[in-house]
Design a protein around this motif. Sequence first.
Motif, mmCIF file in Angstrom:
data_model
loop_
_atom_site.group_PDB
_atom_site.id
_atom_site.type_symbol
_atom_site.label_atom_id
_atom_site.label_comp_id
_atom_site.label_asym_id
_atom_site.label_seq_id
_atom_site.Cartn_x
_atom_site.Cartn_y
_atom_site.Cartn_z
ATOM 1 N N PRO A 13 0.816 -1.216 0.000
ATOM 2 C CA PRO A 13 0.000 0.000 0.000
ATOM 3 C C PRO A 13 0.850 1.267 0.000
ATOM 4 C CG PRO A 13 -0.710 -1.520 1.724
ATOM 5 C CD PRO A 13 0.592 -2.025 1.197
ATOM 6 N N CYS A 14 0.451 2.227 -0.818
ATOM 7 C CA CYS A 14 1.109 3.529 -0.843
ATOM 8 C C CYS A 14 0.745 4.308 0.417
ATOM 9 C CB CYS A 14 0.665 4.296 -2.082
ATOM 10 S SG CYS A 14 1.284 5.981 -2.175
ATOM 11 N N HIS A 15 1.757 4.837 1.100
ATOM 12 C CA HIS A 15 1.542 5.633 2.307
ATOM 13 C C HIS A 15 2.237 6.987 2.170
ATOM 14 C CE1 HIS A 15 0.235 1.880 4.241
ATOM 15 N NE2 HIS A 15 -0.234 2.621 5.214
ATOM 16 N N THR A 16 1.690 7.969 2.882
ATOM 17 C CA THR A 16 2.263 9.312 2.900
ATOM 18 C C THR A 16 3.101 9.496 4.153
ATOM 19 O OG1 THR A 16 0.389 10.217 1.672
ATOM 20 C CG2 THR A 16 1.724 11.782 2.940
ATOM 21 N N VAL A 17 4.313 9.986 3.983
ATOM 22 C CA VAL A 17 5.210 10.227 5.114
ATOM 23 C C VAL A 17 4.721 11.442 5.904
ATOM 24 C CG1 VAL A 17 7.562 10.824 5.798
ATOM 25 C CG2 VAL A 17 7.174 9.227 3.894
ATOM 26 N N GLU B 149 -9.914 2.630 5.087
ATOM 27 C CA GLU B 149 -9.965 1.801 3.883
ATOM 28 C C GLU B 149 -8.718 0.936 3.762
ATOM 29 O OE1 GLU B 149 -10.802 2.074 -0.923
ATOM 30 O OE2 GLU B 149 -10.607 3.914 0.252
ATOM 31 N N THR B 150 -7.556 1.504 4.056
ATOM 32 C CA THR B 150 -6.313 0.732 4.014
ATOM 33 C C THR B 150 -6.367 -0.414 5.015
ATOM 34 O OG1 THR B 150 -5.016 2.660 3.340
ATOM 35 C CG2 THR B 150 -3.813 0.838 4.341
ATOM 36 N N LEU B 151 -6.873 -0.148 6.208
ATOM 37 C CA LEU B 151 -6.952 -1.182 7.229
ATOM 38 C C LEU B 151 -7.942 -2.279 6.840
ATOM 39 C CD1 LEU B 151 -6.909 1.075 10.422
ATOM 40 C CD2 LEU B 151 -5.010 -0.204 9.416
ATOM 41 N N ALA B 152 -8.983 -1.916 6.085
ATOM 42 C CA ALA B 152 -10.002 -2.895 5.694
ATOM 43 C C ALA B 152 -9.537 -3.785 4.542
ATOM 44 C CB ALA B 152 -11.284 -2.171 5.302
ATOM 45 N N LEU B 153 -8.715 -3.255 3.645
ATOM 46 C CA LEU B 153 -8.375 -3.970 2.416
ATOM 47 C C LEU B 153 -7.021 -4.657 2.440
ATOM 48 C CD1 LEU B 153 -9.593 -1.449 -0.333
ATOM 49 C CD2 LEU B 153 -10.705 -3.581 0.384
ATOM 50 N N LEU C 263 12.556 1.489 -15.138
ATOM 51 C CA LEU C 263 11.338 0.764 -14.794
ATOM 52 C C LEU C 263 11.659 -0.722 -14.805
ATOM 53 C CD1 LEU C 263 8.302 0.963 -14.164
ATOM 54 C CD2 LEU C 263 7.869 0.832 -16.627
ATOM 55 N N GLY C 264 12.117 -1.231 -13.651
ATOM 56 C CA GLY C 264 12.592 -2.600 -13.599
ATOM 57 C C GLY C 264 11.502 -3.639 -13.442
ATOM 58 N N GLY C 265 10.338 -3.265 -12.892
ATOM 59 C CA GLY C 265 9.254 -4.218 -12.699
ATOM 60 C C GLY C 265 8.113 -3.915 -13.646
ATOM 61 N N HIS C 266 6.972 -3.470 -13.095
ATOM 62 C CA HIS C 266 5.872 -2.987 -13.920
ATOM 63 C C HIS C 266 5.240 -1.812 -13.193
ATOM 64 C CE1 HIS C 266 3.550 -5.522 -11.108
ATOM 65 N NE2 HIS C 266 2.464 -4.890 -11.504
ATOM 66 N N LEU C 267 4.358 -1.098 -13.852
ATOM 67 C CA LEU C 267 3.762 0.077 -13.243
ATOM 68 C C LEU C 267 2.810 -0.328 -12.118
ATOM 69 C CD1 LEU C 267 3.021 2.302 -16.371
ATOM 70 C CD2 LEU C 267 4.865 2.559 -14.696
ATOM 71 N N VAL C 268 3.120 0.127 -10.921
ATOM 72 C CA VAL C 268 2.359 -0.210 -9.716
ATOM 73 C C VAL C 268 1.883 1.083 -9.074
ATOM 74 C CG1 VAL C 268 2.496 -1.287 -7.426
ATOM 75 C CG2 VAL C 268 3.711 -2.312 -9.372
ATOM 76 N N LEU C 269 0.628 1.124 -8.690
ATOM 77 C CA LEU C 269 0.053 2.336 -8.099
ATOM 78 C C LEU C 269 0.154 2.369 -6.583
ATOM 79 C CD1 LEU C 269 -3.196 2.640 -10.256
ATOM 80 C CD2 LEU C 269 -1.052 3.899 -10.532
ATOM 81 N N GLY C 270 0.312 1.214 -5.954
ATOM 82 C CA GLY C 270 0.271 1.173 -4.495
ATOM 83 C C GLY C 270 -1.151 1.186 -3.971
ATOM 84 N N HIS C 271 -2.127 0.907 -4.854
ATOM 85 C CA HIS C 271 -3.541 0.844 -4.470
ATOM 86 C C HIS C 271 -3.941 -0.628 -4.396
ATOM 87 C CE1 HIS C 271 -3.999 5.019 -6.573
ATOM 88 N NE2 HIS C 271 -3.299 5.081 -5.454
ATOM 89 N N VAL C 272 -3.843 -1.204 -3.227
ATOM 90 C CA VAL C 272 -4.100 -2.636 -3.041
ATOM 91 C C VAL C 272 -5.572 -2.949 -3.286
ATOM 92 C CG1 VAL C 272 -4.118 -4.509 -1.340
ATOM 93 C CG2 VAL C 272 -2.155 -2.956 -1.488
ATOM 94 N N ASP C 273 -5.805 -4.000 -4.085
ATOM 95 C CA ASP C 273 -7.180 -4.392 -4.426
ATOM 96 C C ASP C 273 -7.806 -5.299 -3.382
ATOM 97 O OD1 ASP C 273 -7.484 -3.225 -7.185
ATOM 98 O OD2 ASP C 273 -5.704 -4.439 -7.519
ATOM 99 N N GLY C 274 -6.995 -6.042 -2.672
ATOM 100 C CA GLY C 274 -7.514 -6.974 -1.678
ATOM 101 C C GLY C 274 -6.415 -7.930 -1.247
ATOM 102 N N LEU C 275 -6.814 -9.017 -0.627
ATOM 103 C CA LEU C 275 -5.858 -9.982 -0.086
ATOM 104 C C LEU C 275 -5.880 -11.284 -0.882
ATOM 105 C CD1 LEU C 275 -6.494 -9.553 3.743
ATOM 106 C CD2 LEU C 275 -4.740 -8.453 2.332
ATOM 107 N N ALA C 276 -4.711 -11.790 -1.213
ATOM 108 C CA ALA C 276 -4.560 -13.140 -1.726
ATOM 109 C C ALA C 276 -4.003 -13.999 -0.602
ATOM 110 C CB ALA C 276 -3.627 -13.167 -2.931
ATOM 111 N N ARG C 277 -4.315 -15.289 -0.639
ATOM 112 C CA ARG C 277 -3.843 -16.174 0.429
ATOM 113 C C ARG C 277 -2.956 -17.268 -0.160
ATOM 114 N NH1 ARG C 277 -5.074 -15.986 5.483
ATOM 115 N NH2 ARG C 277 -6.810 -14.571 5.014
ATOM 116 N N ILE C 278 -1.837 -17.539 0.512
ATOM 117 C CA ILE C 278 -0.914 -18.572 0.043
ATOM 118 C C ILE C 278 -1.519 -19.950 0.296
ATOM 119 C CG2 ILE C 278 1.382 -19.581 0.301
ATOM 120 C CD1 ILE C 278 2.339 -16.825 1.265
ATOM 121 N N THR C 279 -1.640 -20.746 -0.767
ATOM 122 C CA THR C 279 -2.212 -22.088 -0.658
ATOM 123 C C THR C 279 -1.161 -23.189 -0.795
ATOM 124 O OG1 THR C 279 -2.742 -22.042 -3.021
ATOM 125 C CG2 THR C 279 -4.473 -21.365 -1.493
ATOM 126 N N LYS C 280 0.017 -22.830 -1.321
ATOM 127 C CA LYS C 280 1.061 -23.842 -1.480
ATOM 128 C C LYS C 280 2.429 -23.154 -1.550
ATOM 129 C CE LYS C 280 0.094 -27.159 -4.301
ATOM 130 N NZ LYS C 280 -0.112 -27.958 -5.548
#
Length: 203
Positions: free
Chosen positions: A46-50, A69-73, A97-114
């Motif tokens: 998540p993008c945060h402001t200093v 909203e950040t705490l909920a998502l 640009l070593g990775g890909h364009l990222v906004l820091g706007h998290v859409d939700g949670l993924a869970r590790i299954t394996k």
Amino acid sequence: MFTGIVSDLGEILSVDKIPAGLRTRIRTVYDPATIDIGASIACGGPCHTVVAKGTDAGGHWFEVDSGAETLALTTVGAWQAGHKINLERSLSMGAELGGHLVLGHVDGLARITKREDHPDSVYFQFEAPDEMAPFIARKGSVALDGTSLTVNEADGNLFSVFLIPHTLEVTTWSARHVGDAVNLEVDMMARYAARLAEFAKPA
């Protein structure tokens, strides 16, 4: 704007409740002299402001506030002193640009299954929320806990990635296990493509 290339493994020093949510102090190698109050830093995704910065006997630190909203998502509500988090400063004009364009706007949670550990890599499989799964494609990009990763396989709500030793060494991924929740941000291009397709449907 970010790239998903982690540039520091920060440590949470303290988490305090404030009227707006939580205020977190984070240990970093970033020099406070180079950080403006109001600057954006991706903290675990998540993008945060200093809102404060400084140096003490233990080294450099900065503080960020996390709203409802950040705490909920995201996983921010579970942060505790001693936790490590992936950090990335915002992209500057002309930077690689070593990775890909990222906004820091998290859409939700993924869970590790394996998790499968191999000599030259670690395989992770995740389950994505129903509403996010359509935006995750084989060989596409996702940001997980702020790390830009390439999708290996995608099947329904499940998708997988392979992490190389360098990524494991410089991020929090070596400590991730089955059952852990991670912050998921889908590729912004996929979101825009889906929106355009919605309007392109015949009336």
